[in-house]
Every structure is written in structure tokens, then in C-alpha cells.
Write an enzyme that holds these catalytic residues in place. Structure first.
Site, PDB file in Angstrom:
ATOM      1  N   ARG A   1       0.786  -1.230   0.000  1.00 58.03           N
ATOM      2  CA  ARG A   1       0.000   0.000   0.000  1.00 58.03           C
ATOM      3  C   ARG A   1       0.824   1.289   0.000  1.00 58.03           C
ATOM      4  O   ARG A   1       0.292   2.346  -0.259  1.00 58.03           O
ATOM      5  CB  ARG A   1      -0.922   0.005   1.208  1.00 58.03           C
ATOM      6  CG  ARG A   1      -0.147  -0.129   2.473  1.00 58.03           C
ATOM      7  CD  ARG A   1      -1.009  -0.650   3.583  1.00 58.03           C
ATOM      8  NE  ARG A   1      -0.142  -0.931   4.718  1.00 58.03           N
ATOM      9  CZ  ARG A   1       0.529  -2.042   4.846  1.00 58.03           C
ATOM     10  NH1 ARG A   1       0.429  -2.987   3.961  1.00 58.03           N
ATOM     11  NH2 ARG A   1       1.320  -2.217   5.872  1.00 58.03           N
TER      12      ARG A   1
ATOM     13  N   PHE B   1       8.535  -5.558   4.915  1.00 56.11           N
ATOM     14  CA  PHE B   1       9.204  -5.991   6.148  1.00 56.11           C
ATOM     15  C   PHE B   1       8.389  -5.678   7.386  1.00 56.11           C
ATOM     16  O   PHE B   1       8.616  -6.259   8.434  1.00 56.11           O
ATOM     17  CB  PHE B   1      10.608  -5.387   6.226  1.00 56.11           C
ATOM     18  CG  PHE B   1      11.505  -5.977   5.181  1.00 56.11           C
ATOM     19  CD1 PHE B   1      11.960  -5.205   4.126  1.00 56.11           C
ATOM     20  CD2 PHE B   1      11.857  -7.317   5.234  1.00 56.11           C
ATOM     21  CE1 PHE B   1      12.766  -5.766   3.154  1.00 56.11           C
ATOM     22  CE2 PHE B   1      12.648  -7.875   4.268  1.00 56.11           C
ATOM     23  CZ  PHE B   1      13.107  -7.116   3.208  1.00 56.11           C
ATOM     24  N   GLU B   2       7.464  -4.792   7.210  1.00 57.55           N
ATOM     25  CA  GLU B   2       6.543  -4.546   8.315  1.00 57.55           C
ATOM     26  C   GLU B   2       5.887  -5.846   8.756  1.00 57.55           C
ATOM     27  O   GLU B   2       5.587  -6.055   9.911  1.00 57.55           O
ATOM     28  CB  GLU B   2       5.422  -3.620   7.850  1.00 57.55           C
ATOM     29  CG  GLU B   2       5.739  -2.171   7.960  1.00 57.55           C
ATOM     30  CD  GLU B   2       4.582  -1.342   7.465  1.00 57.55           C
ATOM     31  OE1 GLU B   2       3.456  -1.871   7.416  1.00 57.55           O
ATOM     32  OE2 GLU B   2       4.813  -0.183   7.126  1.00 57.55           O
ATOM     33  N   LEU B   3       5.628  -6.649   7.759  1.00 55.15           N
ATOM     34  CA  LEU B   3       4.892  -7.874   8.028  1.00 55.15           C
ATOM     35  C   LEU B   3       5.773  -8.980   8.571  1.00 55.15           C
ATOM     36  O   LEU B   3       5.284  -9.933   9.145  1.00 55.15           O
ATOM     37  CB  LEU B   3       4.240  -8.377   6.744  1.00 55.15           C
ATOM     38  CG  LEU B   3       2.935  -7.735   6.392  1.00 55.15           C
ATOM     39  CD1 LEU B   3       2.499  -8.192   5.019  1.00 55.15           C
ATOM     40  CD2 LEU B   3       1.888  -8.076   7.427  1.00 55.15           C
TER      41      LEU B   3
END
Ligand SMILES: *[C@@H]1O[C@H](CO)[C@@H](O)[C@H](O)[C@H]1NC(C)=O
Ligand SMILES: *[C@@H]1O[C@H](CO)[C@@H](O)[C@H](O)[C@H]1NC(C)=O
Ligand SMILES: *[C@@H]1O[C@H](CO)[C@@H](O)[C@H](O)[C@H]1NC(C)=O
Ligand SMILES: *[C@@H]1O[C@H](CO)[C@@H](O)[C@H](O)[C@H]1NC(C)=O
Ligand SMILES: *[C@@H]1O[C@H](CO)[C@@H](O)[C@H](O)[C@H]1NC(C)=O
Ligand SMILES: *[C@@H]1O[C@H](CO)[C@@H](O)[C@H](O)[C@H]1NC(C)=O
Length: 539
Positions: free
Chosen positions: A381, A452-454
């Protein structure tokens, strides 16, 4: 073994008008010291023609067949077709043949040793099982010597309980204390000497309703194909109670079956709590005489009797008739194909079967786990324009189908949380509140660093197995090496491929597979839309 002699009491059929009953069974057990006789079961034809000479033979083992005469033994008397033993002794064990004209009949006598420590011989008893409160009836009668018997005594556990000139008997409702060994001792005089015959019943009193109706298994008539000169074994199985009598009947006055042997013992086993038994009849070197004869297998008790017949028929010219062989092969092939097909169908339609089952039992996994969302939807997003196809899919198509049509509750970060701002902690807590993690995968996702947030959430999901991950490959992914390490652990069936138009209808494989991976949920939203409605705006 135990049943044999008693069968002579029970199964003996009065076939002639002659006073004494003939010996129809070919294997007979008798106790040492008791009077006994063998009588030929004559046919009406030979009955009339008395001019035939009659002869008796005994097989003396080493010496072979020896003709018997009145001076053979002081204990033996011969009257035409009757051979009497006063009494029978261990020496008398063996085979006997009676010959009249061209007719012969053979018996095998098994002499059981008298038990010195008991009033009866335990190898020579009749077992009776009676349900408590049912009628217990013991009658002392002896059909072989009915006329000659002078008095009879009845013993319970070898203690005399009654004696009479007639037949002592017991008739009462069974109680547990009636259990025991009841012996009838018949006394008779012969040439001034006293003899006795003992008949013993072992009575067991069992709780109510523990008895089955005896039944021979299999069809009423079984046709067995045989080749002349070959041996054949007929095996008969039955459902029965412990004390029921189970035997083969192959005796016939007109046809001799010297090559037919009934197995003495029977095999027993318990299946589904019920007692079963099987008994074999061996026919050596089948002859014409054995064909088209009813070999009967019978199981019987005082309440019921069941019989099945086996008939030997001659085998065709070839070992197996051609058409039967081809038929058999075709059947086998068809059956295996059917089995393989069902297995394949089950595998192919595993998803449909599972979904159908869920609907059928109204399964719901979401009620008790305390989670808020059925799935957390993640897609790229940050760096790309927000109104691409992926966006439409994640924010419009997916919720339209999963939420509106199938009643799931999704957490779509862009839609439900903070527009724009991505807070790692918040993502974690949302993932923890969700039952599934749906990741929409595409080339852009792969190459973007925002993924990488995930990573840590994924790590939690996959390593700690707290949440199941569903990957949707929205665009074909060429380079899988870019996938986060943890995603590579996913099993391939958790990766769904979106096939644009083809995947659009509600009943497409894509949605079915997705539903299958989603938790089972019983509630359905109201107002279900048309089944085959296109969802995406056509590009
Ligand atoms: C029956 O006869 C045998 C001998 O053949 C004898 O030993 C036994 O005691 C007799 N039984 C009774 C109850 O008289
Ligand atoms: C009895 O048998 C003899 C010798 O086999 C025979 O000649 C005769 O005809 C028979 N009699 C009857 C009535 O069958
Ligand atoms: C009777 O049989 C015995 C053998 O069992 C034999 O020794 C004897 O000679 C026979 N007697 C007659 C008259 O056939
Ligand atoms: C039994 O035998 C005895 C002695 O032989 C005799 O006195 C008595 O009458 C007989 N009883 C019957 C019922 O046959
Ligand atoms: C009855 O006979 C059987 C077999 O001989 C024996 O095991 C059992 O103990 C006897 N029962 C009584 C009550 O004497
Ligand atoms: C076998 O049973 C049938 C009836 O089921 C009967 O007609 C036939 O005589 C029996 N055969 C023997 C050998 O008992």
C-alpha cells in the site's frame, strides 16, 4: 467330540419299524463299561429280502479287517444286523463294518475311559445353558434301551437326588443355585447281570437375554464346483451359543460316503461380542456319488435349528469357464477403476466435500477463540498509486465476497485502521486478533521494502503457529527468491492464484478454495446476491 454320543440320542431317526433304533451316525463316542450296540439302518428293500447273508467285521489295526463271530468275545453278541456289547470296553475301540449283500456300512467307535474319581466322564457330557427364570427341564430318558431299563437315578454333582422306576425329571424355573452337573444313571439287567449307563448334563445358569438364535451363515444352498478325483473341503460357519450343537449331516441309507469325513473339532471365535464357529467337511477324491447330494450343515439347540446345504457340482471343461473368467476380470477392472476414480474425485473435490460438510453440520470455529476478525488482509500500500487493480481487489472485491456474501469479518488495514500511517505494533495486535492472515502477493509486493513490516507478524504466525496464512497470488510472481524467508515455509495449497475473469463468480474454484482455507463459520449474512455476479468492474 463331546456332542457325538448325545447326537446318537437326539439325532437318531427311527427309520424302520424294528424295535431298536439304528445307528445313523458314523462316529460314535461311548464310555467304557456301558452296554452299547450298533444296528444297521436298513432300507425297506433289504429289510424284505432276508435271504442275504449278513457279516460283521472289525478293523483290528495291524491285522486288518477280521470277521466277527459269536465266539470272538464273550461280551459281543450278534443278531443279524445288530452287534451288541455287554458292555463295551477299551479294546472295542475301532472301526466296524456291516455287510449285507453288496451293501456295507461303516462306523467308528471311540471308547472313552471311565472316570474313577467322578460319577460321570467329563468328555461325555451335554452342556445346557439356561437363562435365569427360564424353564429348566431335565428328563432322564434313554432311547436306545428304553424297554430294558429297570430303574433310573438322578444325581446332582454326584449326589443322588431322586430315583424312580420311570424317568426321573426336574422341571422348574432356573435359579443360579440350580447350576451343577446332573447325571442320569440308567440301570438294566442282562443275563442276570446289572449294567448302568450314565448321561450327564452340565447346567449353566446365565443372566437373561444372553442367548442368540443359532444361525448357519451363508446362502441356503451353496453350489461348489469340483473336479472328480480332487479333494474338497466344505467349511460351514455359524453364529451360535456355547452349548448349541453344530454338525455336518451327510448320512443317507442309499448312498455311502466313505470318502467324506467330518472334522471332529470346531474352530470358535468371538466377533462383535457374539460367538461363532466353523466346522469342516473333507471329501477326498470326489466321485460321482458325491455330486448333487445335499451335504447339510446344522446348528441346533432346544429352541431353534438352522440348516444350510452344500451341493457339489462338476466343474466345466476349463478350469474357469471363459465367460466367467473374462467377466471376473472385467468386474475386477471396473471395481478398481471405480475405487481409483472415487479416491481421485475425493481428492479433486476435497474442498467441495469439506465445504459441504461444514454446511451440513453447521460447523463454526469462530465462536470461542475470542478473536475479532476472521482475516487480516495485507497488501502493498505504501509506494504505489492506491487505485491499481490490487487495491480494487483488496478493498472492494475481497470484502464484497467474503463479508457480504459469506459473512466473514475482515480487517483491511487501509480501510479499517488508520489511512496512511503504518504502526508496526498496531499491525501486530490486529494480526493477533485475526484468525487468518491473507497476503495479496504480486511483483510489486515482492520488491517493496514495506513488506518488512509484516515480517515479524509473519514470523509469529508461522513459527509460533498462532495464525494461519493464506497467500493470494494476484499477479503471476516470477521471482520467488524475493519472498520473505518465513513465507517460503508455506505449504503450496495455502497459495491461491487469482485468475481474473475466471475467478470472478462466487462459485468459482478460487472462492471455494479460499473459503476452505478460511475458518468454518455458520452464520450467513442476509440478502445473498446472485450466485454468478461479476464483481470487478471490467477494465
Ligand atoms: C456303573 O457300572 C460301573 C461298572 O461298569 C461301576 O463301576 C459303577 O459303580 C456303576 N455305577 C453305579 C452308580 O452303580
Ligand atoms: C432277494 O435277494 C435274492 C439274491 O440277491 C434275489 O434272488 C431275490 O429275488 C430277492 N428277493 C426280493 C423279494 O427282492
Ligand atoms: C471266530 O473268530 C475268531 C477270531 O475273531 C476265530 O479265531 C475263530 O476261528 C472264528 N470262529 C468261527 C466259527 O468262524
Ligand atoms: C428290576 O429288576 C429287579 C431284579 O431283576 C426286579 O425284581 C424288578 O421287578 C425289576 N423292575 C422293573 C420295573 O423292571
Ligand atoms: C461339573 O463338572 C465340570 C466338568 O467335569 C467341573 O469342572 C465342575 O467343577 C463340576 N461342577 C460341580 C458343581 O461339581
Ligand atoms: C438336507 O436338508 C434337506 C432339506 O433342507 C433335506 O431334504 C435332505 O434330506 C437333507 N440331507 C441330509 C443328508 O440330511
Amino acid at each position: 467330540m463331546y456332542y457325538e454320543l448325545f447326537l446318537t440320542f437326539f439325532i437318531l431317526v427311527i427309520k424302520s419299524i424294528s424295535e431298536q433304533i439304528c445307528s445313523s451316525r458314523s462316529h460314535i463316542n461311548v464310555v467304557e463299561g456301558e452296554p452299547f450296540y450298533l444296528k444297521y439302518c436298513s432300507t425297506s428293500l433289504s429289510q424284505k429280502n432276508k435271504t442275504h447273508p449278513t457279516r460283521w467285521f472289525k478293523n483290528n489295526g495291524l491285522y486288518g479287517w477280521v470277521e466277527l463271530n459269536t465266539s470272538s468275545s464273550p461280551r459281543i453278541t450278534l443278531h443279524d444286523d445288530i452287534l451288541e456289547f455287554w458292555p463295551v470296553e477299551l479294546d472295542d475301540q475301532g472301526s466296524y463294518i456291516f455287510q449285507v449283500g453288496h451293501d456295507t456300512r461303516e462306523w467308528t467307535l471311540n471308547v472313552i475311559k471311565r472316570n474313577k474319581h467322578s460319577c460321570f466322564n467329563e468328555e461325555h457330557v451335554l452342556n445346557k445353558r439356561i437363562e435365569v427364570h427360564k424353564s429348566l427341564q431335565i428328563t432322564c430318558d434313554n432311547t436306545l434301551y428304553a424297554k430294558q431299563i429297570n430303574r433310573t437315578s438322578l444325581y446332582k454333582n454326584c449326589e443322588k437326588i431322586s430315583q424312580s422306576n420311570k424317568n426321573p425329571s426336574i422341571q422348574k424355573n432356573a435359579e443360579f443355585r440350580d447350576e451343577g452337573n446332573y447325571s442320569c444313571v440308567f440301570f438294566l439287567y442282562h443275563n442276570g447281570k446289572l449294567y448302568n449307563i450314565t448321561k450327564t448334563f452340565i447346567i449353566t445358569v446365565v443372566p437373561e437375554h444372553s442367548k442368540v438364535i443359532p444361525a448357519v451363515l451363508g446362502p441356503e444352498f451353496s453350489y461348489v464346483e469340483v473336479q472328480l478325483g480332487k479333494d474338497v473341503e466344505l467349511i460351514c460357519s455359524a453364529l451360535l451359543n456355547e452349548d448349541d450343537t453344530f454338525y455336518w449331516n451327510f448320512h443317507d441309507d442309499n448312498v455311502l460316503h466313505p470318502n467324506v469325513h467330518e472334522e471332529q473339532s470346531m474352530r470358535t471365535w468371538i466377533s462383535e461380542g457374539k460367538r461363532h464357529a466353523s466346522k469342516t467337511l473333507r471329501i477326498e477324491k470326489v466321485t460321482e456319488n458325491n455330486l448333487n447330494f445335499l451335504y447339510n450343515c446344522t446348528v441346533t439347540n432346544p429352541e431353534a435349528t438352522d440348516t444350510r446345504s452344500f451341493i457339489l457340482i462338476r466343474k466345466g471343461m476349463t478350469d474357469i469357464p471363459g465367460h466367467m473368467f473374462t467377466g471376473g476380470i472385467v468386474m475386477a477392472v471396473v471395481l478398481s477403476v471405480a475405487v481409483v476414480c472415487s479416491v481421485i474425485l475425493c481428492i479433486i473435490y476435497k474442498v467441495d466435500v469439506a465445504l459441504f460438510y461444514r454446511r451440513l453440520v453447521k460447523r463454526d470455529e469462530t465462536l470461542t477463540d475470542g478473536k475479532t476478525y476472521d482475516a487480516f488482509v495485507s497488501y502493498l500500500r505504501v509506494c504505489h498509486p492506491e487505485h491499481g487493480e490490487e487495491y480494487t481487489f483488496a478493498v472492494e472485491t475481497l470484502p464484497k465476497v467474503l463479508e457480504k456474501h459469506f459473512g466473514y469479518k475482515l480487517c483491511i488495514f487501509e480501510r479499517d485502521v488508520v489511512p496512511g500511517g503504518a504502526v508496526v505494533e498496531e499491525i501486530h495486535s490486529l494480526i493477533q486478533k485475526s484468525r487468518r492472515l491473507i497476503i495479496i502477493l504480486s511483483e510489486t509486493f515482492m520488491s517493496n521494502e514495506a513488506r518488512f513490516e509484516l515480517e515479524s507478524g509473519l514470523h509469529e504466525a508461522l513459527v509460533e503457529r498462532k495464525i494461519k496464512v493464506i497467500l493470494i497470488e494476484f499477479m503471476p510472481v516470477r521471482n520467488f527468491t524475493l519472498l520473505p524467508q518465513s513465507l517460503k515455509l508455506l505449504k503450496s495449497h495455502r497459495v491461491l492464484k487469482w485468475k481474473a475473469q475466471e475467478s470472478l463468480p462466487y462459485n468459482s474454484r478460487f472462492w471455494k478454495n479460499l473459503l476452505y482455507l478460511m475458518p468454518a463459520k455458520a452464520t450467513k449474512p442476509s440478502g445473498i446476491e446472485l450466485e454468478v455476479m461479476p464483481i470487478l468492474p471490467t477494465p
